[in-house]
Design a protein around this motif. Structure first.
Motif, PDB file in Angstrom:
ATOM      1  N   LEU A  15       0.809  -1.214   0.000  1.00  0.00           N
ATOM      2  CA  LEU A  15       0.000   0.000   0.000  1.00  0.00           C
ATOM      3  C   LEU A  15       0.846   1.269   0.000  1.00  0.00           C
ATOM      4  O   LEU A  15       0.331   2.355  -0.271  1.00  0.00           O
ATOM      5  N   LYS A  16       2.132   1.136   0.304  1.00  0.00           N
ATOM      6  CA  LYS A  16       3.027   2.290   0.209  1.00  0.00           C
ATOM      7  C   LYS A  16       3.409   2.574  -1.241  1.00  0.00           C
ATOM      8  O   LYS A  16       3.864   3.666  -1.571  1.00  0.00           O
ATOM      9  N   LYS A  17       3.214   1.575  -2.116  1.00  0.00           N
ATOM     10  CA  LYS A  17       3.510   1.726  -3.537  1.00  0.00           C
ATOM     11  C   LYS A  17       2.267   2.119  -4.328  1.00  0.00           C
ATOM     12  O   LYS A  17       2.344   2.887  -5.283  1.00  0.00           O
ATOM     13  N   THR A  18       1.138   1.533  -3.971  1.00  0.00           N
ATOM     14  CA  THR A  18      -0.107   1.802  -4.678  1.00  0.00           C
ATOM     15  C   THR A  18      -1.288   1.552  -3.758  1.00  0.00           C
ATOM     16  O   THR A  18      -1.219   0.693  -2.870  1.00  0.00           O
ATOM     17  N   ARG A  19      -2.341   2.322  -3.965  1.00  0.00           N
ATOM     18  CA  ARG A  19      -3.585   2.114  -3.216  1.00  0.00           C
ATOM     19  C   ARG A  19      -4.713   1.756  -4.171  1.00  0.00           C
ATOM     20  O   ARG A  19      -5.887   2.007  -3.907  1.00  0.00           O
ATOM     21  N   THR A  20      -4.323   1.136  -5.278  1.00  0.00           N
ATOM     22  CA  THR A  20      -5.278   0.741  -6.312  1.00  0.00           C
ATOM     23  C   THR A  20      -5.462  -0.765  -6.306  1.00  0.00           C
ATOM     24  O   THR A  20      -4.490  -1.520  -6.259  1.00  0.00           O
ATOM     25  N   VAL A  21      -6.709  -1.204  -6.391  1.00  0.00           N
ATOM     26  CA  VAL A  21      -7.018  -2.628  -6.426  1.00  0.00           C
ATOM     27  C   VAL A  21      -8.044  -2.891  -7.527  1.00  0.00           C
ATOM     28  O   VAL A  21      -8.960  -2.095  -7.744  1.00  0.00           O
ATOM     29  N   ALA A  48      -6.790  -8.899 -15.489  1.00  0.00           N
ATOM     30  CA  ALA A  48      -6.310  -8.249 -14.262  1.00  0.00           C
ATOM     31  C   ALA A  48      -4.877  -8.672 -13.936  1.00  0.00           C
ATOM     32  O   ALA A  48      -4.040  -7.839 -13.558  1.00  0.00           O
ATOM     33  N   TYR A  49      -4.567  -9.961 -14.088  1.00  0.00           N
ATOM     34  CA  TYR A  49      -3.206 -10.432 -13.799  1.00  0.00           C
ATOM     35  C   TYR A  49      -2.193  -9.796 -14.739  1.00  0.00           C
ATOM     36  O   TYR A  49      -1.088  -9.413 -14.317  1.00  0.00           O
ATOM     37  N   GLU A  50      -2.545  -9.668 -16.015  1.00  0.00           N
ATOM     38  CA  GLU A  50      -1.604  -9.074 -16.970  1.00  0.00           C
ATOM     39  C   GLU A  50      -1.404  -7.589 -16.680  1.00  0.00           C
ATOM     40  O   GLU A  50      -0.280  -7.073 -16.777  1.00  0.00           O
ATOM     41  N   VAL A  51      -2.479  -6.897 -16.324  1.00  0.00           N
ATOM     42  CA  VAL A  51      -2.353  -5.489 -15.951  1.00  0.00           C
ATOM     43  C   VAL A  51      -1.416  -5.350 -14.756  1.00  0.00           C
ATOM     44  O   VAL A  51      -0.573  -4.443 -14.708  1.00  0.00           O
ATOM     45  N   GLU A  56       1.805  -1.236 -11.098  1.00  0.00           N
ATOM     46  CA  GLU A  56       1.673  -1.516  -9.661  1.00  0.00           C
ATOM     47  C   GLU A  56       0.216  -1.402  -9.248  1.00  0.00           C
ATOM     48  O   GLU A  56      -0.317  -0.305  -9.019  1.00  0.00           O
ATOM     49  N   VAL A  57      -0.454  -2.541  -9.186  1.00  0.00           N
ATOM     50  CA  VAL A  57      -1.826  -2.613  -8.686  1.00  0.00           C
ATOM     51  C   VAL A  57      -1.995  -3.929  -7.948  1.00  0.00           C
ATOM     52  O   VAL A  57      -1.257  -4.895  -8.170  1.00  0.00           O
ATOM     53  N   PHE A  58      -2.970  -3.957  -7.060  1.00  0.00           N
ATOM     54  CA  PHE A  58      -3.385  -5.201  -6.426  1.00  0.00           C
ATOM     55  C   PHE A  58      -4.498  -5.835  -7.267  1.00  0.00           C
ATOM     56  O   PHE A  58      -5.310  -5.128  -7.866  1.00  0.00           O
ATOM     57  N   VAL A  59      -4.531  -7.161  -7.277  1.00  0.00           N
ATOM     58  CA  VAL A  59      -5.652  -7.895  -7.863  1.00  0.00           C
ATOM     59  C   VAL A  59      -6.319  -8.687  -6.749  1.00  0.00           C
ATOM     60  O   VAL A  59      -5.690  -9.561  -6.141  1.00  0.00           O
ATOM     61  N   GLY A 219      -7.153  -1.346 -22.788  1.00  0.00           N
ATOM     62  CA  GLY A 219      -8.316  -0.586 -22.350  1.00  0.00           C
ATOM     63  C   GLY A 219      -8.365  -0.415 -20.848  1.00  0.00           C
ATOM     64  O   GLY A 219      -8.697   0.663 -20.342  1.00  0.00           O
ATOM     65  N   VAL A 220      -8.025  -1.471 -20.119  1.00  0.00           N
ATOM     66  CA  VAL A 220      -8.012  -1.388 -18.653  1.00  0.00           C
ATOM     67  C   VAL A 220      -6.912  -0.441 -18.183  1.00  0.00           C
ATOM     68  O   VAL A 220      -7.109   0.352 -17.250  1.00  0.00           O
ATOM     69  N   LEU A 221      -5.752  -0.491 -18.810  1.00  0.00           N
ATOM     70  CA  LEU A 221      -4.669   0.418 -18.435  1.00  0.00           C
ATOM     71  C   LEU A 221      -5.078   1.880 -18.658  1.00  0.00           C
ATOM     72  O   LEU A 221      -4.782   2.749 -17.827  1.00  0.00           O
ATOM     73  N   GLU A 222      -5.769   2.160 -19.750  1.00  0.00           N
ATOM     74  CA  GLU A 222      -6.263   3.515 -19.987  1.00  0.00           C
ATOM     75  C   GLU A 222      -7.284   3.917 -18.929  1.00  0.00           C
ATOM     76  O   GLU A 222      -7.291   5.058 -18.452  1.00  0.00           O
ATOM     77  N   ALA A 223      -8.152   2.987 -18.570  1.00  0.00           N
ATOM     78  CA  ALA A 223      -9.151   3.285 -17.543  1.00  0.00           C
ATOM     79  C   ALA A 223      -8.492   3.534 -16.185  1.00  0.00           C
ATOM     80  O   ALA A 223      -8.965   4.367 -15.398  1.00  0.00           O
ATOM     81  N   LEU A 224      -7.399   2.841 -15.910  1.00  0.00           N
ATOM     82  CA  LEU A 224      -6.668   3.084 -14.663  1.00  0.00           C
ATOM     83  C   LEU A 224      -6.012   4.467 -14.678  1.00  0.00           C
ATOM     84  O   LEU A 224      -5.945   5.133 -13.633  1.00  0.00           O
ATOM     85  N   ASP A 225      -5.521   4.887 -15.828  1.00  0.00           N
ATOM     86  CA  ASP A 225      -4.986   6.241 -15.933  1.00  0.00           C
ATOM     87  C   ASP A 225      -6.035   7.281 -15.532  1.00  0.00           C
ATOM     88  O   ASP A 225      -5.759   8.221 -14.787  1.00  0.00           O
ATOM     89  N   GLU A 226      -7.242   7.081 -16.023  1.00  0.00           N
ATOM     90  CA  GLU A 226      -8.336   7.999 -15.683  1.00  0.00           C
ATOM     91  C   GLU A 226      -8.698   7.914 -14.205  1.00  0.00           C
ATOM     92  O   GLU A 226      -8.870   8.931 -13.529  1.00  0.00           O
ATOM     93  N   LEU A 227      -8.782   6.697 -13.697  1.00  0.00           N
ATOM     94  CA  LEU A 227      -9.166   6.486 -12.300  1.00  0.00           C
ATOM     95  C   LEU A 227      -8.187   7.159 -11.346  1.00  0.00           C
ATOM     96  O   LEU A 227      -8.583   7.858 -10.401  1.00  0.00           O
ATOM     97  N   GLU A 228      -6.893   6.953 -11.586  1.00  0.00           N
ATOM     98  CA  GLU A 228      -5.887   7.471 -10.673  1.00  0.00           C
ATOM     99  C   GLU A 228      -5.523   8.934 -10.949  1.00  0.00           C
ATOM    100  O   GLU A 228      -5.010   9.616 -10.070  1.00  0.00           O
ATOM    101  N   GLY A 229      -5.827   9.416 -12.144  1.00  0.00           N
ATOM    102  CA  GLY A 229      -5.399  10.768 -12.497  1.00  0.00           C
ATOM    103  C   GLY A 229      -6.495  11.805 -12.510  1.00  0.00           C
ATOM    104  O   GLY A 229      -6.217  13.005 -12.563  1.00  0.00           O
ATOM    105  N   PHE A 230      -7.770  11.351 -12.449  1.00  0.00           N
ATOM    106  CA  PHE A 230      -8.878  12.316 -12.533  1.00  0.00           C
ATOM    107  C   PHE A 230      -8.971  13.125 -11.269  1.00  0.00           C
ATOM    108  O   PHE A 230      -8.839  12.639 -10.159  1.00  0.00           O
TER     109      PHE A 230
END
Length: 232
Positions: A15-21, A48-51, A56-59, A219-230
């Motif tokens: 969680l010190k590296k990422t708070r995304t799951v 999810a595993y490939e992402v 750096e994300v949790f699955v 597509g998921v990587l792009e959606a994560l960009d939006e999620l973490e950057g919005f």
């Protein structure tokens, strides 16, 4: 980082590296005579595993059951109710919040209308009641198919399973494009669907699976960009 394989100290360090799951959501639903009933779960998990290999994300462990309204007439389809799925996923989202996650992606391998509506209500309630940021998407919507009219248990899903779990693919049946009634309300699609296929699995291949899979991952990587950057 695979959450279900980690101890709590490892998760705390992560969680010190990422708070995304990412929360994969599947279904237990017929997928024709050639694919397993857990096809939707396999697809969401593999993406999810490939992402997580690229970022750096949790699955999180998946939600295996979903709402399968139209395919309930087939043996092996096990559906849950709208409220049951909504409340269950909402509680999971609250659990993520309590564990200090900040960003959650709910990634569904099943794209049924009621299923996605139930997930959306769960996500909206969690956003309203916590400071979580949440994305909801189905990876099926991220893929452009080579085969016109492709759908359930067709080219896309069969190709993806040939890529990841060829041992679970039982042949490549011919195309089946049943005509849906425009106005008639039926108990299940089995009344007009036949073998449970809506598409052309005969055109599937592992090579196509590579391309479809990459579309979903990007597509998921792009959606994560939006999620973490919005920001608002």
């Amino acid at each position: 980082m695979i959450l279900g394989e980690m101890s709590w100290p490892e998760i705390e360090k992560g969680l010190k590296k990422t708070r995304t799951v990412i929360l994969p959501v599947g279904a237990v639903e017929e997928h024709g005579p050639h694919l397993p009933v857990t096809t939707d779960t396999h697809q969401a998990l593999e993406v999810a595993y490939e992402v997580a290999r690229r970022r750096e994300v949790f699955v999180a462990p998946p939600v295996h059951y979903g709402i399968c309204r139209s395919t309930r007439g087939f043996p092996g389809t096990v559906s849950v109710g709208f409220n049951a799925l909504r409340d269950y996923v909402y509680d999971i989202l609250l659990g993520f919040h309590e564990s200090n996650f900040r960003y959650v992606m709910v990634l569904s391998g099943h794209a049924g209308g009621q299923h996605m509506s139930s997930l959306k209500e769960a996500c909206q309630s969690a956003v309203n009641n916590t400071d979580l940021r949440i994305s909801l998407l189905t990876d099926f919507d991220l893929i452009r198919c080579d085969t016109p009219g492709d759908g359930h248990a067709g080219d896309i899903e069969t190709s993806r399973m040939l890529l990841h779990r060829p041992d679970l693919v039982r042949g490549l049946p011919p195309a089946n494009h049943p005509k849906r009634p425009r106005y008639l309300i039926l108990r299940s699609v089995r009344e007009f669907m036949g073998n449970g296929i809506m598409g052309d699995p005969s055109s599937a291949s592992a090579e196509k699976g590579v391309r479809y899979f990459e579309m979903a991952v990007r597509g998921v990587l792009e959606a994560l960009d939006e999620l973490e950057g919005f920001s608002v």
